[in-house]
Design an enzyme around this catalytic site. Structure first.
Site, PDB file in Angstrom:
ATOM      1  CE  LYS A 192      -5.225  10.963  -4.377  1.00  0.00           C
ATOM      2  NZ  LYS A 192      -6.622  11.381  -4.189  1.00  0.00           N
ATOM      3  CB  THR A 247      -4.376  -3.497   3.130  1.00  0.00           C
ATOM      4  OG1 THR A 247      -4.338  -3.155   4.519  1.00  0.00           O
ATOM      5  CG2 THR A 247      -3.340  -4.558   2.839  1.00  0.00           C
ATOM      6  CD  GLU A 268       1.176   4.802   9.373  1.00  0.00           C
ATOM      7  OE1 GLU A 268       0.700   3.894  10.063  1.00  0.00           O
ATOM      8  OE2 GLU A 268       2.329   5.226   9.504  1.00  0.00           O
ATOM      9  CB  CYS A 303      -7.347   2.986  10.396  1.00  0.00           C
ATOM     10  SG  CYS A 303      -6.640   4.199  11.527  1.00  0.00           S
ATOM     11  CD  GLU A 402     -10.256  -1.351   7.189  1.00  0.00           C
ATOM     12  OE1 GLU A 402      -9.889  -1.343   6.000  1.00  0.00           O
ATOM     13  OE2 GLU A 402      -9.771  -0.608   8.057  1.00  0.00           O
TER      14      GLU A 402
END
Ligand code: NAD
Length: 500
Positions: A192, A247, A268, A303, A402
């Site tokens: 996906k 996350t 990840e 990331c 982030e």
């Protein structure tokens, strides 16, 4: 595409004639979603709609899972000799190589990264596929050290149906990191792609078809996370979820696994990575260029972006000046220009989000040294220049969260102990860097950084032989290297009693 585009004009010409596959790839066929729904994918560098893509949902997920299961049980791929799987995957890698300019162009048009960077991603994706293909027929099982009355075999077997859910920042490379080991190990894979970057995954499907993977072994379901992504994650017949993304979504996927069949979940996730510069490092200009590239490469949509720069106070002001000089050379430009270092932000939502973080940085008292305002808005594109904040503290939002954009937060420190404390004071643990000439310090600090990757006197170094992944809330999985192959197989033991 046979031409070898070199210049911006070459890439623009190719872009104008580029056709897009827009349908899902299910059981060897390109098909519309069962609902007939589509979603738009837009070029963020121009604001122009590229295509309407099939929007899959639960019905498509169920269909694809059924085909994936049938393919797995049929054994045409899962029980094929590893050397044969290797041949097919190497053929796929060759096809990707032959079409790398087109694949790179699709990622650039879809998510705005510079085309030179997309070409680098293709090298990474193809290298990853070749690495796992070459590994799979060289792995041996084990014979356990039992007594003479038994033979204990430890075997590795494919898991079954793997759903890979990937993000948009390195569309095809993240895809390769997931599907290469999963396919090499003999699983059926349902991919996906992100709804923000589906084009290269759908082109990849046609190459998979050409390479001759059996029906149902590799399928692509474009669509949204809360529809088709969630359906795959909640499926009772998906055995493993391999995910790269935020996350927040990673946490949801673990819940879905618990609510359904306890499928394996490899995550990840995000990061807020510290890059520590000690006063004893050599060649401050080179270090400053690296520190700037660590955050501004790929528009900061990385990331492992080195988004927290920790600088020893004795050199801090001087070092920041050098970072600002380096940042000046990294301005965003047309993603189709091979000379552009940065391109456009992926979409309007992310663009607003990054600008909102910058506003909060100013409001919370950080010192804005450069950037901070969108540029070239009249082009219809979403461009944010390198932005540097100094005097950031852990209490500030831009020091903790982030941002996933070209925004650098600079902190000062006086002692090694303080640097380590600041570096580890985050919920994330994906990457960390340190710059020093003192080998004792390098070893001491590397060991104490809570991070999946530590880069010493470089940023983002590593190749296919090195596992990649995070600790803490950056995730639990490992991409690349033999260790990622382990994730896509189960251990089985066979105990054979021997007549005495
Ligand atoms: P995201 O979490 O929003 O989406 C990632 C994927 O998950 C997309 O395909 C999305 O459609 C899907 N998804 C969203 N909600 C879902 C749900 N409820 N159920 C199932 N699937 C769902 O992340 P993003 O914005 O695409 O990517 C940016 C994030 O990815 C950043 O946090 C970045 O740090 C992270 N990332 C991590 C790595 C790594 O290797 N650790 C690499 C690249 C990106």
């Amino acid at each position: 595409m046979n031409a070898q585009p070199q210049t911006r004009a070459d890439w623009q010409t190719l872009a104008q004639s580029q056709a897009f596959e827009t349908r899902a790839y299910i059981n060897d066929d390109f098909v519309a979603s069962q609902s007939g729904e589509t979603f738009e994918t837009i070029n963020p560098a121009t604001g122009v709609r590229l295509a309407n893509i099939a929007s899959c949902d639960q019905a498509d997920a169920e269909l694809a899972v059924n085909h994936a299961r049938r393919a797995f049980e049929g054994g045409e791929w899962s029980r094929l000799a590893p050397i044969e799987r290797k041949r097919t995957l190497l053929c796929l890698a060759d096809l990707m190589e032959a079409n790398k300019h087109e694949l790179a162009l699709l990622d650039t048009l879809d998510m705005g990264k510079p085309v030179s960077s997309s070409l680098g991603d293709m090298a990474g994706a193809i290298g990853c596929l070749r690495h796992h293909a070459e590994t799979i027929d060289k792995l041996y099982g084990e014979v356990a050290p039992t007594g003479e009355d038994a033979l204990g075999l430890v075997l590795r077997e494919p898991i079954g149906v793997v759903a890979s859910i990937v993000p948009w920042n390195f569309p095809l490379m993240m895809t390769a990191w997931k599907i290469a080991p999963a396919l090499a190990a003999g699983n059926s894979v349902i991919l996906k792609p992100s709804e923000k970057s589906p084009l290269s995954a759908l082109r990849l499907a046609s190459l998979v078809k050409e390479a001759g993977l059996p029906s149902g072994v590799f399928q692509v379901l474009p669509g949204f996370g809360h529809t088709v992504g969630k359906a795959l994650a909640l499926s009772m017949d998906v055995d493993c979820l391999s995910f790269t993304g935020s996350t927040q979504v990673g946490k949801q996927l673990m819940q879905y696994a618990g609510q359904s069949n306890l499928k394996k979940v490899y995550l990840e996730c995000g990061g807020k990575s510290p890059n520590i510069v000690f006063a004893d490092c050599k060649n401050l200009d080179a270090v400053a260029r690296n520190a700037a590239a660590a955050i501004f490469r790929n528009q900061g949509e990385v990331c492992i972006a080195g988004s927290r720069l920790l600088v020893e106070n004795s050199i801090r002001e001087d070092f920041i000046e050098r970072v600002l000089a380096a940042a000046e050379t990294m301005q965003p430009g047309d993603p189709l220009d091979p000379e552009s270092f940065m391109g456009a932000i992926v979409d309007e939502a992310q663009y607003r989000r990054v600008l909102d973080y910058i506003r909060q940085g100013v409001e919370e008292g950080a010192r804005l040294r450069v950037g901070g305002e969108a540029i070239d808005a009249e082009s219809g594109g979403l461009f944010i220049p390198p932005t540097v904040f100094d005097s950031v503290t852990q209490g500030m939002t831009i020091g903790r969260e982030e941002i996933f954009g070209p925004v650098l937060a600079v902190f000062g420190f006086d002692t090694e102990e303080e640097a380590i404390r600041l570096a580890n004071d985050t919920v994330y643990g994906l990457a960390a860097g340190l710059w020093s000439q003192d080998i004792d310090r390098i070893m001491r600090v590397s060991r104490r950084l809570q991070s999946g990757q530590v880069y010493v006197n470089n940023w983002a170094g590593g190749d296919q032989t090195m596992p990649f992944g995070g600790v803490k809330q950056s995730g639990n999985g490992r991409d690349k290297s033999y260790h990622s192959l382990e994730e896509y197989s189960d251990l089985k033991t066979v105990w054979v009693s021997l007549a005495t």
